[in-house]
Design a protein around this motif. Structure first.
Motif, PDB file in Angstrom:
ATOM      1  N   CYS A 299       0.834  -1.197   0.000  1.00 34.76           N
ATOM      2  CA  CYS A 299       0.000   0.000   0.000  1.00 34.76           C
ATOM      3  C   CYS A 299       0.870   1.248   0.000  1.00 34.76           C
ATOM      4  O   CYS A 299       0.613   2.212  -0.705  1.00 34.76           O
TER       5      CYS A 299
ATOM      6  N   CYS B 274      -5.374   3.338   3.195  1.00 26.98           N
ATOM      7  CA  CYS B 274      -4.941   4.025   1.980  1.00 26.98           C
ATOM      8  C   CYS B 274      -5.830   5.224   1.708  1.00 26.98           C
ATOM      9  O   CYS B 274      -5.363   6.305   1.368  1.00 26.98           O
TER      10      CYS B 274
ATOM     11  N   CYS C 213      -9.691  -0.266   0.909  1.00 25.84           N
ATOM     12  CA  CYS C 213      -8.572  -0.138   1.825  1.00 25.84           C
ATOM     13  C   CYS C 213      -8.670   1.196   2.561  1.00 25.84           C
ATOM     14  O   CYS C 213      -8.272   2.231   2.036  1.00 25.84           O
TER      15      CYS C 213
ATOM     16  N   HIS D 157      -8.744   0.376  -5.445  1.00 18.88           N
ATOM     17  CA  HIS D 157      -8.122  -0.100  -4.214  1.00 18.88           C
ATOM     18  C   HIS D 157      -8.583   0.741  -3.024  1.00 18.88           C
ATOM     19  O   HIS D 157      -8.836   0.217  -1.942  1.00 18.88           O
TER      20      HIS D 157
HETATM   21 ZN   LIG Z   1      -4.095  -0.025   0.636  1.00 21.85          ZN
END
Ligand SMILES: [Zn+2]
Length: 89
Positions: free
Chosen positions: A18, A48, A45, A41
């Protein structure tokens, strides 16, 4: 089943973490493919997403404060160090 193509794969075939992806995104040295992949993503996530959101906010802030001029590199490094600390905890 074929694996989804990860445009962030390194040359030796290892997967980017990440952190690697974030770094590349924030350096703005990414292809459209990478950008799309990263956006997907972000949906999955949260760390992130938070980091990216925070970094972009800082960037915008610096831009407006510095009238689009150069931001002192020291300041950026300091901010990034603080953010990195937040991610790793
Ligand atoms: Zn991530």
């Amino acid at each position: 089943m074929s694996k989804p193509n990860n445009p962030f794969l390194k040359e030796d075939g290892t997967k980017c973490t990440c952190m690697d992806m974030l770094q590349q995104m924030l350096d703005s040295e990414v292809t459209n493919e990478q950008r799309d992949y990263f956006k997907q993503h972000l949906d999955n996530c949260m760390p992130c997403y938070k980091t990216y959101d925070l970094e972009m906010t800082i960037k915008e802030l610096l831009k407006s404060k510095c009238c689009g001029g150069d931001v002192p590199p020291d300041l950026i490094i300091e901010l990034q160090a603080q953010i990195n600390q937040k991610i790793s905890t």
